[in-house]
Structure formats: structure tokens, C-alpha cells
Design an enzyme around this catalytic site. Structure first.
Site, PDB file in Angstrom:
ATOM      1  N   HIS A  25      41.093  35.937  46.223  1.00  0.00           N
ATOM      2  CA  HIS A  25      42.378  36.242  45.572  1.00  0.00           C
ATOM      3  C   HIS A  25      42.684  37.734  45.687  1.00  0.00           C
ATOM      4  O   HIS A  25      43.792  38.134  46.046  1.00  0.00           O
ATOM      5  CB  HIS A  25      42.334  35.851  44.093  1.00  0.00           C
ATOM      6  N   SER A 175      39.547  31.132  32.853  1.00  0.00           N
ATOM      7  CA  SER A 175      40.380  31.534  33.993  1.00  0.00           C
ATOM      8  C   SER A 175      41.238  32.752  33.706  1.00  0.00           C
ATOM      9  O   SER A 175      41.573  33.514  34.617  1.00  0.00           O
ATOM     10  CB  SER A 175      41.298  30.377  34.399  1.00  0.00           C
ATOM     11  N   HIS A 204      32.070  30.518  33.507  1.00  0.00           N
ATOM     12  CA  HIS A 204      32.714  31.360  34.516  1.00  0.00           C
ATOM     13  C   HIS A 204      33.677  32.285  33.787  1.00  0.00           C
ATOM     14  O   HIS A 204      34.649  31.828  33.189  1.00  0.00           O
ATOM     15  CB  HIS A 204      33.465  30.461  35.507  1.00  0.00           C
ATOM     16  N   HIS A 206      36.012  36.097  33.318  1.00  0.00           N
ATOM     17  CA  HIS A 206      36.794  37.156  33.957  1.00  0.00           C
ATOM     18  C   HIS A 206      36.828  38.374  33.044  1.00  0.00           C
ATOM     19  O   HIS A 206      36.613  38.277  31.836  1.00  0.00           O
ATOM     20  CB  HIS A 206      38.215  36.672  34.261  1.00  0.00           C
TER      21      HIS A 206
END
EC number: 4.1.3.39
Length: 363
Positions: A25, A175, A204, A206
Site C-alpha cells: 500500500h 485495520s 494485526h 497499525h
């Protein structure tokens, strides 16, 4: 079902590096074969057990909507599998973006771990894909994206759907980088309680609120057995939790990963950093995403529409959060940009009219 997961008995946690998928990304999907080969070799040498390689939006993501890959992802998966001596190669797929045939091709090219992602309320769309992956003999991981948007008990119900379909590890996926400490702990604990020995739980994170490492520690303490990160935070938004920092912290608190701290620090500095177009920054745009709960991959799309329509990117992102947009709705940023542009033009016209008319005189 967890007995045949790739998991060394000496590990407390299995790490997956997502630099070559989530980092896509940040790089606008422009990885070269040389970059991928060098990064895989460095991560493998450091002891990273799983390396994820695909377009940022998973198999089949190379498109007008998401951005075209410089090098076909299947070629990169094959190269990664040929380069790694010990590490397993994982690939991501989103039902509706990738297909069953993409999964088969990725396996033929050397991928051995299939990670299937859905929005956190739509686990049911992954059922047939998990079934196929298990039939093919692939290890399976499920991603419940935007996990901050529903409470722990509902997230656990969605995790159960994935586990019953053949998923061997279900991830709480932050996310937007919007979860804060106990938000991670409560969700991971809920999944651990629901799944028991049926499937592992992963996390996960960020860095959009600067909590990628801290949230990952919370996840491990709540029972997560798999953790994602990216060297040098190479990922969407402000990036992922930096693997080199995670390993340093895990070493200090006694969490065994099998990754050498000094080797992974070298890989981040000497191999991954040169492949990055720029550092992943915790700037205003990234903070807005974390604060407003915006899908991290929206960042580059918002910047592009900001430049195209002459509107502030952070305002675009804030409104995307207000509208609760999710992955796959990037095109709606155009509508928001046009809306903001009209408002800006209307405000400018109003100020000009007021300046021309002046203030009425007192009699």
C-alpha cells in the site's frame, strides 16, 4: 485443528512479517523482484518464520480501483518461496477480489499459508474459501478486518464462523489503528474464550495512534499466539507495528519468537528501508485515520483525490470515518472530495460577496 499449524515448540508467539503485502500500500504496489528477493532473504536470515507476499489488497488486487502492481504478485510469491530457506510464504486473499483459482496458483508458486480476510461482520463469505484451502492442504488464517467497529462478543461469534469453516487461526485485525490497549485485550480474550483449542488467535495492528507495539503486547498477554508486524513499519497508514521493535520488547518481557533482534534490526535498516519510497509517518493524516477509525489503506487514495480536487486529505479521511467506510469503498472518496470542494467554493463565494457588499452604514 491447531495441531498441524507451523509452530515451533520453542516459540511463545509466531511472527508474520507483512512488509511485502501491507507495505505494498505504502509503495503503491510497485515492488520489484530485486527488492522482494533481498527483503525475503534478510527476513529469513533473521529467523522470521512467516513472510506475507501479495498485492496490498490481496490476490487479484492489481486493478484500476486498488492500483496496478509493477510486478505480477504470483511472480513475487514464486520468487519469495524460492528465496526463503526456512520461512513459510503466506498470501492474502479477499473473497470478491481474489478467486479460488488465485489460491490454487499461489500454492503452485510456493505459498503455503492462505490468509483470508473479510469485514468483521461478514465472516460467512469466507466459508467456501477456507474449505478449499484446507482441501488443498494449506494452512489457514482468518482476518476479521476493522475489528474496532463491533464489540468483543460479536467479534467472537464471527470468529466461530471462520473456525468452523476450517480456519486455524483467527486474527483481530485493527485495520484503522483505532483500538486502544484494553480494546485489543478484550477482543483477543473473547476470541480465545470462544475458540479454545479449535483455533489460535492472532493480532494485526497499525500505528495510526502510535500503539502498534503496545497493542501487540496486550494481545499476547490476552492469549494471542500469532502476531503481525512489518519491518520499519512498512505498511498502510502510519504503518504496522515494527517487527524489530516488537522483537526487542518481546525479548525484554520473555516472549520467545525465534527471531534474532540484531539481525532483524539490520534487515530493517539496511534492506527494508532502502526499498521504501519514504518512511511511514505518524502525521496528521495517519492520526485522523486512527482517531476516526478509517481503513489504513485509504491514505494513499485520499492523498491522490486531495491533489486531484484541491481539498485537504485529512478532511477527506475524517468524513470517511464519519461515514464508516470500509475496505473496497475507496471510490467513495471521490464523492466526498467533490462534496468538500463544493463547500469550499460556496464559502469562498460567500466571503467574496460579503467583501463586495461591505457592512451597511449606520444612519
Amino acid at each position: 485443528m491447531t495441531s498441524d499449524i507451523f509452530f515451533d515448540p520453542i516459540w511463545d508467539v509466531r511472527m508474520t512479517d507483512t512488509s511485502l503485502r501491507d507495505g505494498s500500500h505504502h509503495k503503491r504496489h510497485q515492488f520489484t523482484k530485486d527488492e522482494v528477493g533481498a527483503i525475503v532473504a534478510a527476513l529469513d536470515t533473521a529467523g522470521v518464520p512467516v513472510i506475507e507476499v501479495t498485492h496490498g489488497d490481496g490476490l487479484g488486487g492489481s486493478s484500476f480501483n486498488y492500483g496496478f502492481s509493477k510486478t505480477p504478485e504470483q511472480e513475487l510469491i514464486k520468487l519469495a518461496a524460492e528465496t526463503a530457506k526456512e520461512a513459510k510464504i503466506a498470501f492474502l486473499m479477499l473473497p470478491g477480489v481474489g478467486t479460488k483459482e488465485d489460491i490454487k496458483e499461489a500454492q503452485n508458486n510456493g505459498g503455503s499459508i492462505c490468509r483470508i480476510a473479510t469485514h468483521c461482520t461478514e465472516a460467512d463469505v469466507s466459508i467456501q474459501h477456507f474449505g478449499l484451502a484446507r482441501e488443498l492442504g494449506l494452512e489457514t488464517v482468518g482476518f476479521l478486518m476493522m475489528s474496532h467497529t463491533i464489540p468483543p462478543e460479536k467479534l467472537a461469534q464471527q470468529a466461530r464462523i471462520m473456525a468452523d469453516a476450517g480456519c486455524q487461526c483467527v486474527y483481530v485485525v485493527d485495520s484503522a489503528g483505532a483500538l486502544v490497549l484494553e480494546g485489543v485485550r478484550d477482543r483477543v480474550a473473547a476470541l480465545v474464550a470462544e475458540l479454545g483449542d479449535d483455533a489460535q488467535v492472532g493480532f494485526h495492528g497499525h500505528e495510526n495512534l502510535g500503539l502498534g507495539v503496545a497493542n501487540s503486547v496486550e494481545a499476547v498477554r490476552a492469549g494471542a499466539k500469532q502476531i503481525d508486524g512489518s519491518c520499519r513499519r512498512f505498511g498502510a497508514g502510519a504503518g504496522n507495528a515494527p517487527v524489530e521493535a516488537l522483537i526487542g520488547v518481546f525479548d525484554k518481557i520473555g516472549v520467545k519468537t525465534g527471531i534474532d533482534f540484531f539481525d532483524i534490526a539490520d534487515a530493517a535498516e539496511e534492506v527494508v528501508a532502502p526499498a521504501m519510497p519514504a518512511e511511514c509517518l505518524l502525521d496528521r493524516n495517519a492520526l485522523i485515520m486512527g482517531y476516526s477509525g478509517v481503513y489504513s489503506s485509504f491514505l494513499k487514495h485520499a492523498i491522490r483525490q486531495s491533489e486531484r480536487y484541491g481539498v485537504p486529505a485529512h478532511q477527506l479521511l475524517h468524513r470517511a470515518g464519519q461515514r464508516k467506510l470500509i475496505g473496497g469503498q475507496e471510490d467513495q472518496l471521490i464523492d466526498i472530495a467533490l462534496e468538500i470542494k463544493r463547500e469550499m467554493e460556496s464559502d469562498a463565494a460567500g466571503r467574496q460577496s460579503h467583501a463586495i457588499g461591505g457592512s451597511p452604514r449606520k444612519g
